[in-house]
Design an enzyme around this catalytic site. Sequence first.
Site, PDB file in Angstrom:
ATOM      1  N   ARG A  50       0.800  -1.222   0.000  1.00  0.00           N
ATOM      2  CA  ARG A  50       0.000   0.000   0.000  1.00  0.00           C
ATOM      3  C   ARG A  50       0.831   1.268   0.000  1.00  0.00           C
ATOM      4  O   ARG A  50       0.407   2.284  -0.499  1.00  0.00           O
ATOM      5  CB  ARG A  50      -0.924   0.009   1.218  1.00  0.00           C
ATOM      6  CG  ARG A  50      -2.251  -0.621   0.898  1.00  0.00           C
ATOM      7  CD  ARG A  50      -3.029  -0.887   2.123  1.00  0.00           C
ATOM      8  NE  ARG A  50      -2.248  -1.761   3.014  1.00  0.00           N
ATOM      9  CZ  ARG A  50      -2.732  -2.340   4.084  1.00  0.00           C
ATOM     10  NH1 ARG A  50      -3.977  -2.109   4.432  1.00  0.00           N
ATOM     11  NH2 ARG A  50      -2.003  -3.136   4.833  1.00  0.00           N
ATOM     12  N   LYS A 156       1.352 -19.600   7.746  1.00  0.00           N
ATOM     13  CA  LYS A 156       0.567 -19.732   8.957  1.00  0.00           C
ATOM     14  C   LYS A 156       0.402 -18.347   9.607  1.00  0.00           C
ATOM     15  O   LYS A 156       1.227 -17.483   9.320  1.00  0.00           O
ATOM     16  CB  LYS A 156       1.216 -20.721   9.919  1.00  0.00           C
ATOM     17  CG  LYS A 156       2.542 -20.232  10.526  1.00  0.00           C
ATOM     18  CD  LYS A 156       2.952 -21.112  11.635  1.00  0.00           C
ATOM     19  CE  LYS A 156       2.797 -20.461  12.971  1.00  0.00           C
ATOM     20  NZ  LYS A 156       3.902 -19.620  13.403  1.00  0.00           N
ATOM     21  N   ASP A 185       4.582 -24.398   6.002  1.00  0.00           N
ATOM     22  CA  ASP A 185       5.061 -24.616   7.362  1.00  0.00           C
ATOM     23  C   ASP A 185       6.574 -24.710   7.191  1.00  0.00           C
ATOM     24  O   ASP A 185       7.070 -25.696   6.634  1.00  0.00           O
ATOM     25  CB  ASP A 185       4.504 -25.919   7.934  1.00  0.00           C
ATOM     26  CG  ASP A 185       4.987 -26.151   9.359  1.00  0.00           C
ATOM     27  OD1 ASP A 185       6.166 -25.813   9.637  1.00  0.00           O
ATOM     28  OD2 ASP A 185       4.222 -26.650  10.184  1.00  0.00           O
ATOM     29  N   HIS A 186       7.293 -23.685   7.610  1.00  0.00           N
ATOM     30  CA  HIS A 186       8.709 -23.641   7.226  1.00  0.00           C
ATOM     31  C   HIS A 186       9.514 -24.801   7.814  1.00  0.00           C
ATOM     32  O   HIS A 186      10.583 -25.123   7.323  1.00  0.00           O
ATOM     33  CB  HIS A 186       9.340 -22.280   7.567  1.00  0.00           C
ATOM     34  CG  HIS A 186       9.657 -22.078   9.005  1.00  0.00           C
ATOM     35  ND1 HIS A 186       8.721 -21.712   9.930  1.00  0.00           N
ATOM     36  CD2 HIS A 186      10.822 -22.182   9.693  1.00  0.00           C
ATOM     37  CE1 HIS A 186       9.290 -21.608  11.117  1.00  0.00           C
ATOM     38  NE2 HIS A 186      10.572 -21.892  11.004  1.00  0.00           N
ATOM     39  N   ASP A 243       0.876 -21.269  18.002  1.00  0.00           N
ATOM     40  CA  ASP A 243       2.049 -20.764  17.278  1.00  0.00           C
ATOM     41  C   ASP A 243       2.988 -21.898  16.854  1.00  0.00           C
ATOM     42  O   ASP A 243       3.598 -21.825  15.787  1.00  0.00           O
ATOM     43  CB  ASP A 243       2.795 -19.778  18.201  1.00  0.00           C
ATOM     44  CG  ASP A 243       3.969 -19.113  17.498  1.00  0.00           C
ATOM     45  OD1 ASP A 243       3.755 -18.551  16.417  1.00  0.00           O
ATOM     46  OD2 ASP A 243       5.095 -19.159  18.042  1.00  0.00           O
ATOM     47  N   HIS A 248       4.151 -26.795  13.532  1.00  0.00           N
ATOM     48  CA  HIS A 248       5.489 -27.391  13.453  1.00  0.00           C
ATOM     49  C   HIS A 248       5.585 -28.740  14.196  1.00  0.00           C
ATOM     50  O   HIS A 248       6.111 -29.706  13.669  1.00  0.00           O
ATOM     51  CB  HIS A 248       6.542 -26.439  14.033  1.00  0.00           C
ATOM     52  CG  HIS A 248       6.483 -25.048  13.446  1.00  0.00           C
ATOM     53  ND1 HIS A 248       6.155 -24.814  12.141  1.00  0.00           N
ATOM     54  CD2 HIS A 248       6.725 -23.826  13.992  1.00  0.00           C
ATOM     55  CE1 HIS A 248       6.197 -23.511  11.904  1.00  0.00           C
ATOM     56  NE2 HIS A 248       6.530 -22.887  13.013  1.00  0.00           N
TER      57      HIS A 248
HETATM   58  C1  BG6 Z   1       7.474 -19.532  13.957  1.00  0.00           C
HETATM   59  C2  BG6 Z   1       6.859 -19.055  15.232  1.00  0.00           C
HETATM   60  O1  BG6 Z   1       6.537 -20.205  13.170  1.00  0.00           O
HETATM   61  O2  BG6 Z   1       8.539 -20.420  14.248  1.00  0.00           O
HETATM   62  C3  BG6 Z   1       7.903 -18.396  16.115  1.00  0.00           C
HETATM   63  O3  BG6 Z   1       5.824 -18.141  14.933  1.00  0.00           O
HETATM   64  C4  BG6 Z   1       9.075 -19.319  16.329  1.00  0.00           C
HETATM   65  O4  BG6 Z   1       7.329 -18.022  17.357  1.00  0.00           O
HETATM   66  C5  BG6 Z   1       9.582 -19.836  14.996  1.00  0.00           C
HETATM   67  O5  BG6 Z   1      10.085 -18.600  17.002  1.00  0.00           O
HETATM   68  C6  BG6 Z   1      10.637 -20.899  15.211  1.00  0.00           C
HETATM   69  O6  BG6 Z   1      11.210 -21.215  13.986  1.00  0.00           O
HETATM   70  P1  BG6 Z   1      12.701 -21.764  13.918  1.00  0.00           P
HETATM   71  O7  BG6 Z   1      12.908 -22.081  12.483  1.00  0.00           O
HETATM   72  O8  BG6 Z   1      13.577 -20.671  14.424  1.00  0.00           O
HETATM   73  O9  BG6 Z   1      12.728 -22.965  14.814  1.00  0.00           O
END
Ligand code: BG6
Length: 518
Positions: A50, A156, A185-186, A243, A248
């Site tokens: 924006r 997410k 979902d990384h 979260d 995860h």
């Molecule tokens: C995210 C959460 O999805 O994953 C965060 O929102 C968290 O709160 C993070 O810190 C952790 O990811 P990683 O890759 O650092 O373990």
Amino acid sequence: MKPPDQLEPTVFVIFGGAGDLTWRKLIPALFDLSQDRSLPAEFAIIAVDRIKLGDDALRRRLHDGVNQFSRFGKAKAAAWNQFAPHIQYQQGDFKQATTYAALGRQCARLEKHWSAKAHRIFYLATPPSMFGEIPKYLGRAGLARDREFARIVIEKPIGYDLESALALNAVLAASFAESQIFRIDHYLGKETVQNILAFRFANPLFEPIWNRRYIDYVTITVAEAVGVEHRGGYYDQAGALRDMVQNHLMQLFCLVAMEPMVSFDADEIRNKKVDVLHAARPIHRDAVAQSAVRGQYGPGLNPVGKKVPGYREEDGVGPESQTETFAALKLYIDNWRWQDVPFYLRTGKRLPRQASEISIQFRAVPHRSFPPEASLGWQPSRLVLAIQPDEGIVLGFQAKYPGPKMQLRPVEMRFNYRESFEAPSPDAYETLLWDVMKNDATLFMRADQVEAAWRLLLPVLEAWSSTQPGDFPNYAAGTWGPEAVQGLLAQQEHRWPQPAELVKPGGPPKIKTRPGSS
Ligand code: BG6
């Protein structure tokens, strides 16, 4: 990685193109892919947002992000100058049809210039409040229509609970087919998480004993040393269960417990994962206290011994907040493989150190044939899949201590990614963005999996929101969570493991003492 000439022309549209995720994760990952020559030859990034911003100003900002977050360190001028022209900015309101009409025209111009039809990837790097809106506008503008060439990527949180997840999935499904939707979902992009499948199903060694006959219990730990940092406002509405656990930890749970896939096909793998959630024993609303523990950190120490504030003193968090920063669960899977094997899951912020791992605790041998003095300190075998920051696998077993007598001592065999492979691990986003471009959905969450995970956790969410915890904060920063978390395992005389350390200064520890002499 696939040579770039195999990737077809692509327009990568980022909604929220001037935002934090784009700056910190998406552009550094795309830049790193360009350094690995893993981007298509015809490639454009359109950042939509924006605020008023010119192409050059945006590129300068993104250059700064790349310098900070690229896997290759500070970008070389030549490399950046080659990459930057691929980025353009489009100012637009996400809730105005004109934004989407302009976007359509720009995509068409690029295609004309390339004389080729391009894949159009729409990435929602916006606040979640926009997730339900942008797909509708894309649909109305006809930008979602081509099932093979149009894709949407969404981060997410996929909903706040089951009801809102169903509603969001319905909005997405109104404009896009499920095969066009990539829910990130990384954790699934992490090398060590993908390695769970490789370890389990590319080796005949462990699969025959990967069941209730040989495994006593499984623990899944995702421990973070950091607090909520600058995300208090978001986090206070979410909490650890939403979260981290809903996404995860559930992914890790599915990967460790799923049945072998028949082929390496996205839907085949996702079907097997979703089966785990369908077989998970529902938690009864009135038995939540026996299956789940929550916690919130108070003031304490960080890993380097510095004093840190409690959660309630963090920015964006109220002084009376009842939000959990720690969650632990006990789950069972009602099927032939896992009946009555507990799976313990825990995650929390401000724990003593960052450590994510899956620990498989094997049963003791059925009969101890060694004399009692030989096996003082006996420990049943344990297999640890270390996810991060250490990346590898540790197998703990019994060995004979050197000397004339038969004496046993627990020892470890270790595999460490960094020692075994020369290639560095790509960032999870690199893997995931590359997969989106290849149209491979294996590492993405399907609607039914997201919904099944919410369904499983719903009784806990409801019980926790209807009863105040009363004892918050109940663990000090720098400790392993509330006392009550031991109780989840104690009934069966199980224990949370001390997370494994793959890299110990000076190499693996040597056992100096004779069994029984310490
Ligand atoms: C995210 C959460 O999805 O994953 C965060 O929102 C968290 O709160 C993070 O810190 C952790 O990811 P990683 O890759 O650092 O373990």
